[in-house]
Design a protein around this motif. Sequence first.
Motif, PDB file in Angstrom:
ATOM      1  N   GLY A 143       1.093  -1.273  -0.506  1.00 22.71           N
ATOM      2  CA  GLY A 143      -0.270  -0.222   0.115  1.00 22.71           C
ATOM      3  C   GLY A 143       0.562   1.223  -0.565  1.00 22.71           C
ATOM      4  O   GLY A 143       1.666   1.207   0.394  1.00 22.71           O
ATOM      5  N   ILE A 144       0.744   2.054  -0.658  1.00 23.42           N
ATOM      6  CA  ILE A 144       1.151   3.801  -0.959  1.00 23.42           C
ATOM      7  C   ILE A 144       0.025   4.443  -0.407  1.00 23.42           C
ATOM      8  O   ILE A 144      -0.746   4.954  -1.703  1.00 23.42           O
ATOM      9  CB  ILE A 144       2.065   3.199  -1.532  1.00 23.42           C
ATOM     10  N   TYR A 314       2.851   5.707  -9.573  1.00 19.08           N
ATOM     11  CA  TYR A 314       3.321   4.945  -7.841  1.00 19.08           C
ATOM     12  C   TYR A 314       2.665   4.036  -8.200  1.00 19.08           C
ATOM     13  O   TYR A 314       2.790   2.490  -7.441  1.00 19.08           O
ATOM     14  CB  TYR A 314       3.195   6.013  -6.877  1.00 19.08           C
ATOM     15  N   ALA A 315       1.530   3.869  -8.765  1.00 21.70           N
ATOM     16  CA  ALA A 315       0.357   2.334  -8.946  1.00 21.70           C
ATOM     17  C   ALA A 315       2.192   1.632 -10.040  1.00 21.70           C
ATOM     18  O   ALA A 315       1.604   0.319  -9.877  1.00 21.70           O
ATOM     19  CB  ALA A 315      -0.360   2.893  -9.827  1.00 21.70           C
ATOM     20  N   ARG A 316       2.737   1.934 -10.559  1.00 28.71           N
ATOM     21  CA  ARG A 316       3.825   1.277 -10.969  1.00 28.71           C
ATOM     22  C   ARG A 316       5.182   0.431 -10.246  1.00 28.71           C
ATOM     23  O   ARG A 316       5.426  -0.483 -10.566  1.00 28.71           O
ATOM     24  CB  ARG A 316       4.057   1.954 -12.876  1.00 28.71           C
ATOM     25  N   ALA A 317       5.116   1.899  -9.309  1.00 29.60           N
ATOM     26  CA  ALA A 317       5.853   1.169  -8.156  1.00 29.60           C
ATOM     27  C   ALA A 317       5.403  -0.043  -6.900  1.00 29.60           C
ATOM     28  O   ALA A 317       6.315  -1.157  -7.421  1.00 29.60           O
ATOM     29  CB  ALA A 317       6.639   2.293  -7.653  1.00 29.60           C
ATOM     30  N   ALA A 318       4.213   0.240  -6.957  1.00 32.18           N
ATOM     31  CA  ALA A 318       3.600  -1.230  -5.960  1.00 32.18           C
ATOM     32  C   ALA A 318       3.697  -1.649  -7.133  1.00 32.18           C
ATOM     33  O   ALA A 318       3.931  -3.152  -6.437  1.00 32.18           O
ATOM     34  CB  ALA A 318       2.115  -0.528  -5.873  1.00 32.18           C
ATOM     35  N   LYS A 319       3.679  -2.197  -8.044  1.00 34.37           N
ATOM     36  CA  LYS A 319       3.576  -3.787  -8.972  1.00 34.37           C
ATOM     37  C   LYS A 319       4.900  -3.824  -8.673  1.00 34.37           C
ATOM     38  O   LYS A 319       4.786  -5.805  -8.608  1.00 34.37           O
ATOM     39  CB  LYS A 319       3.426  -3.119 -10.309  1.00 34.37           C
ATOM     40  N   ARG A 320       5.560  -3.192  -9.490  1.00 30.54           N
ATOM     41  CA  ARG A 320       7.437  -3.586  -8.766  1.00 30.54           C
ATOM     42  C   ARG A 320       7.360  -3.606  -7.781  1.00 30.54           C
ATOM     43  O   ARG A 320       8.180  -5.101  -7.496  1.00 30.54           O
ATOM     44  CB  ARG A 320       8.265  -2.365  -9.134  1.00 30.54           C
ATOM     45  N   LEU A 321       7.140  -3.249  -6.736  1.00 30.85           N
ATOM     46  CA  LEU A 321       7.709  -3.534  -5.250  1.00 30.85           C
ATOM     47  C   LEU A 321       6.973  -5.606  -4.720  1.00 30.85           C
ATOM     48  O   LEU A 321       7.330  -6.471  -3.794  1.00 30.85           O
ATOM     49  CB  LEU A 321       7.478  -2.738  -4.503  1.00 30.85           C
ATOM     50  N   ALA A 322       5.057  -5.143  -5.251  1.00 33.92           N
ATOM     51  CA  ALA A 322       4.781  -6.597  -4.809  1.00 33.92           C
ATOM     52  C   ALA A 322       5.025  -7.910  -5.612  1.00 33.92           C
ATOM     53  O   ALA A 322       5.698  -8.530  -5.275  1.00 33.92           O
ATOM     54  CB  ALA A 322       3.287  -6.325  -5.178  1.00 33.92           C
ATOM     55  N   ASP A 323       6.303  -7.182  -6.555  1.00 31.95           N
ATOM     56  CA  ASP A 323       6.362  -8.913  -7.170  1.00 31.95           C
ATOM     57  C   ASP A 323       8.081  -8.879  -6.718  1.00 31.95           C
ATOM     58  O   ASP A 323       8.459 -10.238  -7.321  1.00 31.95           O
ATOM     59  CB  ASP A 323       6.999  -7.957  -8.694  1.00 31.95           C
ATOM     60  N   GLU A 324       8.366  -8.363  -6.309  1.00 34.66           N
ATOM     61  CA  GLU A 324       9.712  -8.839  -5.422  1.00 34.66           C
ATOM     62  C   GLU A 324       9.743  -8.742  -4.227  1.00 34.66           C
ATOM     63  O   GLU A 324      10.260  -9.259  -3.533  1.00 34.66           O
ATOM     64  CB  GLU A 324      10.756  -7.238  -5.371  1.00 34.66           C
ATOM     65  N   GLY A 325       7.620  -9.102  -3.915  1.00 33.37           N
ATOM     66  CA  GLY A 325       8.010  -9.844  -2.588  1.00 33.37           C
ATOM     67  C   GLY A 325       7.292  -8.752  -1.467  1.00 33.37           C
ATOM     68  O   GLY A 325       7.799  -9.482  -0.411  1.00 33.37           O
ATOM     69  N   ALA A 326       7.939  -7.470  -1.610  1.00 31.37           N
ATOM     70  CA  ALA A 326       7.635  -6.044  -0.710  1.00 31.37           C
ATOM     71  C   ALA A 326       6.737  -6.812  -0.412  1.00 31.37           C
ATOM     72  O   ALA A 326       5.212  -7.135  -1.166  1.00 31.37           O
ATOM     73  CB  ALA A 326       7.920  -5.117  -0.726  1.00 31.37           C
ATOM     74  N   CYS A 327       5.749  -5.999   1.037  1.00 33.06           N
ATOM     75  CA  CYS A 327       3.937  -5.718   1.514  1.00 33.06           C
ATOM     76  C   CYS A 327       4.530  -4.652   2.992  1.00 33.06           C
ATOM     77  O   CYS A 327       5.697  -4.421   3.084  1.00 33.06           O
ATOM     78  CB  CYS A 327       3.951  -7.632   2.216  1.00 33.06           C
TER      79      CYS A 327
END
Length: 353
Positions: A143-144, A314-327
């Motif tokens: 969540g951002i 920032y939606a793009r950033a959220a997708k990238r972070l989620a793909d890397e396993g961030a939460c």
Amino acid sequence: MEESVKLSWNKSRGYFPAGRRRFKDMNKIRIGIVGYGNIGRGVEAAIKQNEDCELAGVFTRRDPASVKISTEGAKVYAYDELASKKDDIDVCIICGGSATDLPKQTPEIAKLFNVIDSFDTHARIPEHFANVDAAAKESGHVGIISVGWDPGLFSLNRLYGNAILPQGKDYTFWGRGVSQGHSDAIRRVEGVLDARQYTVPVESAVEAVRNGENPDLTTRQKHTRECFVVAEEGADLARIESEIKNMPNYFADYDTTVTFITQEELDKNHKGIPHGGFVIRSGETGDGTNKHIIEYRLKLDSNPEFTSSVLVAYARAAKRLADEGACGCKTVFDIAPAYLSPKSGEELRAHLL
């Protein structure tokens, strides 16, 4: 001997060569829009300008049949249908108001999706962060929050100024422009049909800062607030004015004028939603003899369309972070600038660095 290639893992692509990640080679980021007011329409327009994004659907508390969108092939759904689209959306951009919508909706939706919002009640950001963080960590989503230009881009520039000139002062001036959050807060006052609120910098204060005078300014000395309000017929105007002027976190700390006008006047003279402002850091280096001013300025024809463009990045950033396993919950302070761009690291270094 062939050079070995280091592989990285991405949930949507599998293994791929590290350092060669290009969004245009990946599946598009599927964005859901929750709420279809000014921000929702702006997000839809911004998605069309970003080739790596697509609109997965609009979700509304209104009758879906009454909401007309401009994206061919995309659909409008009832808000209650969100959960059923869990596998069809990468990021939800939540486009409600900060007064009552986002505090409830963002943590709620973070249990199902990666989320972005533009929560802009500065005094309540820590509380909102904690609520979204708990929900996102429990569900494994990103969540951002508080994405936009202030909070958002202005926040980043305040941070940069503080880090670069530790001996100095921060100044932020907004406007003259329409504040969507403050206008929305007025419209929620009982007896109000419509409203526009303008934030207006005090010119003498701006000039004193630019001149390097480093004045100590109270909230009231930096800005005034102008409210143009359409009230219901027979409404208690004195009560409405008092409620607006004494509203905590919005108007109580400012010299505020409330002018009651007709809907026709509002539509004719206050149709646009311009905004902008300045972030200024005034500081010194060395032994204090050398003075420096850092100034960042925005001049916006459309506050919601610009804010929406920031949200999509920032939606793009959220997708990238989620793909890397961030939460968990993040703010603009936590997001590396490269995550906002569809360009690869190689392209950014070659053309923007």
